[in-house]
Design a protein around this motif. Structure first.
Motif, PDB file in Angstrom:
ATOM      1  N   ASP A  36       0.807  -1.221   0.000  1.00 13.86           N
ATOM      2  CA  ASP A  36       0.000   0.000   0.000  1.00 13.86           C
ATOM      3  C   ASP A  36       0.841   1.272   0.000  1.00 13.86           C
ATOM      4  O   ASP A  36       0.344   2.358   0.242  1.00 13.86           O
ATOM      5  CB  ASP A  36      -0.988  -0.007   1.172  1.00 13.86           C
ATOM      6  N   THR A  37       2.134   1.120  -0.288  1.00 15.58           N
ATOM      7  CA  THR A  37       2.994   2.311  -0.356  1.00 15.58           C
ATOM      8  C   THR A  37       2.680   3.076  -1.645  1.00 15.58           C
ATOM      9  O   THR A  37       2.628   2.495  -2.726  1.00 15.58           O
ATOM     10  CB  THR A  37       4.482   1.895  -0.358  1.00 15.58           C
ATOM     11  N   SER A  38       2.486   4.365  -1.491  1.00 17.36           N
ATOM     12  CA  SER A  38       2.160   5.177  -2.663  1.00 17.36           C
ATOM     13  C   SER A  38       3.448   5.683  -3.314  1.00 17.36           C
ATOM     14  O   SER A  38       4.357   6.137  -2.629  1.00 17.36           O
ATOM     15  CB  SER A  38       1.280   6.359  -2.247  1.00 17.36           C
ATOM     16  N   ASP A  42       4.344   8.566  -0.723  1.00 15.26           N
ATOM     17  CA  ASP A  42       5.287   7.961   0.213  1.00 15.26           C
ATOM     18  C   ASP A  42       6.711   7.928  -0.332  1.00 15.26           C
ATOM     19  O   ASP A  42       7.659   8.205   0.369  1.00 15.26           O
ATOM     20  CB  ASP A  42       4.839   6.533   0.550  1.00 15.26           C
ATOM     21  N   ASN A  81      -2.159   8.455  -7.687  1.00 13.89           N
ATOM     22  CA  ASN A  81      -2.505   7.637  -6.521  1.00 13.89           C
ATOM     23  C   ASN A  81      -1.967   6.211  -6.582  1.00 13.89           C
ATOM     24  O   ASN A  81      -2.305   5.386  -5.751  1.00 13.89           O
ATOM     25  CB  ASN A  81      -4.021   7.597  -6.339  1.00 13.89           C
ATOM     26  N   ARG A  83      -0.195   2.776  -6.250  1.00 15.86           N
ATOM     27  CA  ARG A  83       0.538   2.163  -5.138  1.00 15.86           C
ATOM     28  C   ARG A  83       1.362   0.998  -5.664  1.00 15.86           C
ATOM     29  O   ARG A  83       1.101   0.472  -6.739  1.00 15.86           O
ATOM     30  CB  ARG A  83      -0.443   1.656  -4.072  1.00 15.86           C
ATOM     31  N   ASP A  86      -0.513  -1.983  -6.879  1.00 16.70           N
ATOM     32  CA  ASP A  86      -1.132  -1.921  -8.205  1.00 16.70           C
ATOM     33  C   ASP A  86      -0.175  -2.477  -9.253  1.00 16.70           C
ATOM     34  O   ASP A  86      -0.574  -3.221 -10.146  1.00 16.70           O
ATOM     35  CB  ASP A  86      -1.481  -0.467  -8.572  1.00 16.70           C
TER      36      ASP A  86
END
Lengths: 95, 913
Positions: A36-38, A42, A81, A83, A86
């Protein structure tokens, strides 16, 4: 072509690549780069660093990974957005 | 926002470093080799930082912590300030830092015009230049990217004591974009980019940013072609949302305007070296060399990647972007794997104030020493208000002189911007309008009839008056200037005519106008014509003529006196403005044109000159009509009197089209420059050409013994349509237009043959005048038999017509009921033969050349049956062949002549005595 095993292995690959690209000594045991790191918020990945990542993904997983095409199909907001997860799922899908 | 503490510790060994870290103070700066920094130093973070130091591994900014044992600056690396140009990453809100330092706000202009975006980039960079100065952060050298070099000039001192406003104003006119040119960012280096643009016209590499980004710039069609090539290689391409031709040779023609602006600049003594991305070397100091480089900078590519390498070689290790942009990304990409650091004063991920804390901390960690207190202290004065809405009241707190001046500048700047904005922005619009075109209001159009008819011919449909393309250009100009106040049209681009604006009857045009709010107004005359007008507050200065001299000049082989009177050109008096041919060369023609107030006449005559060159230079397909013009630039209002010089140069010849560049000038000052004037070349052999020149005198059909034969080599739809205007009168054309497309050509061939047969007959009887085909009217009676309703002279003439496969034959006779027929020789089936011929006819058929004889028999019957005016009426045995001689066949006591022509048989019966 490499046999792709699972999400965790892809994540590890992607993590190593990102670490190499942004030039940080990222401790892989640390949960710093997770699904879930963007990329933008992030990791503050620059667009060019993204291109380098896509190139490395292609080298690693073969020409079938049309990262450029995948990105092109997305809206700007979606790209902002984006991550790590993805990208990992995209690679998984391609195999 | 309030600023959290930052813990900055410097020491020469880890022990002292950790001691410093454990001390209660939040700010512990000092000189030392090793540097440690923690933003928001909570006890947990301090613990983590200690672990970091214990591990001994350098870390830069991860989780807002820095541990740098041997900083890049500390070990002798140089610090460079980078000034960004216009970028997709626009400045964020910087009011918090401006307030922090009691500096005026950068007012954002969100209309995104290139000029305003440029201004915002300038002023944001300028704000940070002053902040860095206040913080005491000093660069070893400066560099810029694209127009960022201009801001860098101010920062370095090159611009003398001029303010950034003055410099920005001097450069403003230079930001005029080159029309029709786009930038495309590519996710690849220059090598791949170079391969992708190979062979594509007017497309160049404008930026070599880094190994994974280059930018190409050029005309849209070429750019699209390159993008298509790159997409197959999975290279991302992205058209940038602003247009300009900066950093390419396409901008070459536009530098003239800003050269003057540059001259107004006072150059000063630079305090810091400034490196050029054009030469990858430091800027020169001499005024002439400096001015030359400023121009070079606009027309040559940005070599940012090479500059990065050059600076690395020079010892630069830390790059700080002064403003917002993508430069740190470019640096990181080029220097990947080599020790360096690229930072930005602005980052989109955090507020300007938070980023300031971060870049300052980053610089500290690398060994920079500066006034940390300035960065850390709380604001002690009320923030400066938005200056536009609140005029500076006498300040309650005494402001120092510098601040007062800043306020004064800010006021001036805002005033300037408001004036500029008012001038520059008429809101974008899109509207529909109508325009009525009629001969009553535009009687001059009767002098622009495409088809020549008999003198005094009344039917306008046969004459076909049309708006010259150049008059439509004038209309576009008029519409544009009527809808956008305070602007003149300085160019019209991408002109494309798809259909003649015929004015034989009153025409109501549907027009759509769309204005982008800045410079470009697109005009679409629906179904006929599109073009884009480029508008400005005034005309650019007239350049000197630039077309090359003629190659192998000689006198025109068409004398000027004959041009209009011997039918070389169709134009009537109002458009007859050619006054001299200076010379005709292998590559063009020079002439002189009398300026007039007739709309479009001056430029129409430029086209006439091009036409006259085609007539003399090309062996075939000399019939050409304008269809497109890439660009017409105007350097003043249309002259209405006087003699203008005109040069026409051929740029390209292809089988179906031909392209020219032209200039209209007076005393070597160009008034109009036309680029890429394209004419369509119709298929036109010499025979057709001769007819087009003298339609009342020349025949298209061959006159054979007793009949007329028209077999065009090729009959395109365009030429067939053209002939329908030249050979038919309006009533006949209505019939033609009612036919199916495939039938139209056959029918047309028959009519050409018939009218030429009639014209030949009349002339053979001593008639001395020209006869235009429309003077003859052929109708069909109720049975479909053609009859001559009108023709010159007193003769009573009968006509018969036959056509087959784009081939027409016709005959005329003073005797009633002639009949002609044409058939292709081919073998026919037995069933046909049984139906067509009686047994006595079977007996007559020669054994040799059977297919030919069967065709002759059949055709003879057809010709004879036609003469009765009724045809065979489905009963071929109604007329029986009685006798056969060498080239004639007897039916009902009458002889039908039978002629073989190639693979056809023509049978004709001369009529009844």
């Amino acid at each position: 072509m490499l046999q792709i095993q699972n999400e965790q292995q892809i994540l590890n690959d992607v993590r190593t690549m990102i670490a190499g690209i942004i030039g940080q000594d990222v401790d892989l045991n640390d949960q710093e780069i997770a699904l879930d790191t963007s990329f933008n918020r992030d990791l503050e990945l620059e667009s060019i660093e993204f291109v380098v990542l896509s190139e490395q993904l292609q080298n690693r997983y073969g020409k079938d990974i049309d990262f450029a095409g995948w990105l092109a199909s997305k809206e700007l907001q979606d790209i902002i957005n984006l991550r790590v997860g993805d990208v990992v799922r995209f690679i998984e899908q391609c195999h | 926002m309030t600023m959290h503490g930052v813990k900055l510790v410097a020491a020469d060994d880890t022990k002292t470093l950790m001691e410093g870290l454990r001390e209660g103070q939040t700010l512990t700066a000092g000189r030392g080799q090793m540097r440690l920094a923690v933003i928001n130093p909570t006890p947990e973070r301090i613990e983590r930082a200690i672990k970091l130091v214990e591990k001994g591994k350098p870390s830069r900014g991860v989780q807002e912590m820095w541990f740098v044992p041997d900083g890049l600056l500390q070990s002798g690396g140089k610090l460079a300030f980078m000034y960004p140009g216009i970028d997709s990453q626009m400045p964020i809100d910087t009011r918090d830092v401006a307030d922090w330092f009691h500096m005026p706000h950068v007012k954002a202009q969100r209309d995104a015009s290139l000029e305003n975006r440029g201004s915002e980039v300038f002023f944001t960079s300028d704000l940070y230049t002053r902040i860095l100065k206040k913080l005491g952060i000093k660069a070893d050298l400066l560099l810029g990217h694209s127009i960022g070099e201009w801001t860098a000039m101010v920062a370095s001192g090159y611009a003398g004591d001029q303010s950034v406003e003055e410099v920005a104003a001097a450069f403003q006119p230079g930001m005029l974009p080159v029309p029709g040119v786009v930038f495309v960012a590519l996710s690849c280096g220059v090598d791949k980019a170079r391969a992708a643009i190979e062979d594509l016209p007017d497309l160049e590499i404008s930026h070599d940013n880094c190994p994974h980004q280059s930018i190409i710039c050029g005309i849209e069609a070429s750019a699209d072609a390159a993008m298509a090539r790159l997409s197959t290689q999975k290279i991302m391409c992205h058209k940038l949302d602003f247009r300009s031709g900066f950093h390419t040779s396409l901008f070459q023609n536009y530098t003239g305007v800003i050269e003057n602006s540059f001259r107004s600049l006072n150059f000063g003594e630079p305090k810091l070296p400034l490196w050029s991305a054009t030469t990858c070397r430091p800027y020169p100091r001499e005024r002439d060399a400096l001015q030359k480089l400023l121009i070079q900078h606009l027309v040559e590519p940005v070599r940012f990647r090479e500059l990065t390498e050059a600076l690395y070689a020079e010892g630069v290790r830390v790059f700080l972007q002064v403003g917002a942009g993508s430069l740190p990304g470019f640096i990181n990409d080029t220097l990947r794997g080599r020790p360096h650091l690229a930072l930005s004063t602005i980052a989109s991920q955090r507020s300007a104030l938070a980023q300031m804390q971060r870049f300052c901390t980053g610089l500290f960690a690398e060994g920079a020493d500066f006034d940390f207190n300035a960065m850390h202290k709380e604001p002690d004065k009320p923030p400066v208000q938005e200056l536009r809405s609140v005029p500076p009241a006498p300040p309650a707190v005494a402001l120092d002189l510098v601040q007062e001046m800043e306020l004064c500048f800010a006021d001036m700047r805002d005033a300037m911007r408001e004036v500029t904005a008012a001038l520059q922005t008429t809101a974008p619009f899109r509207l529909k309008t109508k325009h009525k075109l009629s001969l009553k209001e535009r009687p001059e159009l009767m002098d622009h009839c495409l088809y020549r008819q008999k003198k005094g011919w009344k039917n306008t449909s046969d004459l076909f008056p049309v708006m010259p393309m150049t008059a439509t250009i004038e209309l576009v100009k008029k519409l544009a200037e009527a809808h956008v106040e305070g602007r003149v049209v300085i160019a019209i681009e991408d002109i494309a005519a798809s259909k003649w604006l015929a004015v034989e009857s009153v025409k109501e045009l549907d027009i759509e106008l769309s204005y982008d709010g800045r410079r470009r107004l697109k005009v679409d005359i629906i179904g006929h014509f599109v073009a884009t007008a480029v508008m400005a507050t005034g005309y650019p200065a007239a350049p000197a003529c630039s077309l090359p001299p003629l190659t192998q000049p000689r006198a025109s082989s068409i004398p000027l006196a004959t041009v209009y009177h011997d039918g070389w050109l169709f134009h009537g008096p109002q458009y007859q403005c050619l006054t001299a041919f200076d010379a005709v060369g292998t590559d063009g023609i020079d002439g002189r044109i009398k300026a007039t107030s007739t709309p479009g006449a001056l430029l129409d005559n430029v086209g006439q000159l091009a036409g006259l060159w085609i007539m003399q230079a090309l062996p075939i397909d000399r019939y050409a009509m304008p269809i497109r013009i890439k660009k017409v630039s105007f350097f003043g209002p249309q002259p209405q009197i006087g003699i203008m010089d005109c040069s026409v140069r051929n740029r390209r010849i292809r089988s179906r089209d031909i392209m020219f560049d032209m200039e209209v000038s007076s005393h070597n000052q160009v008034w109009a420059r036309l680029e890429g004037w394209e004419k369509w070349r119709f298929e036109c052999d010499d025979k057709l050409w001769q007819f087009l020149l003298k339609p009342g005198r020349r025949l298209l059909a061959e006159q054979r013994e007793g009949f007329s034969w028209f077999e065009p080599q090729q009959l395109s739809d365009g030429i067939c349509h053209d002939l329908s205007r030249r050979y038919l009168r309006e009533a006949e054309r209505k019939i033609y237009q009612g036919l199916s497309a495939t039938k139209q050509k056959d029918w047309m061939c028959g009519r050409v043959a018939a009218k030429d047969a009639i014209r030949q007959f009349i002339w053979s009887r001593g008639y001395a005048h020209d006869i235009h085909p429309a003077e003859i009217w052929i109708q069909n009676d109720l049975n479909g038999k053609p009859c001559i309703t009108e023709m010159p002279g007193e003769w009573l003439l009968h006509v018969s017509i036959s056509h087959k496969e784009n081939l027409g034959v016709a005959m005329v006779s003073e005797l009633p009921f002639p009949g002609i027929d044409i058939e292709r020789i081919e073998s026919r089936q037995d069933s046909f033969l049984r139906a067509a011929f009686t047994s006595s006819e079977w007996d007559l058929l020669p054994a040799q050349d059977r297919a030919e004889w069967i065709t002759r028999f059949w055709s003879a019957k057809e010709a004879f049956a036609k003469s009765t005016g009724l045809g065979l009426q489905g009963d071929p045995k109604k007329f029986v062949i009685e006798e056969l001689q060498k080239d004639r066949i007897r039916i009902q006591q009458a002889w039908v002549h039978s002629t073989k022509l190639g693979s056809f048989i023509v049978s004709k019966f001369g009529g009844f005595h």
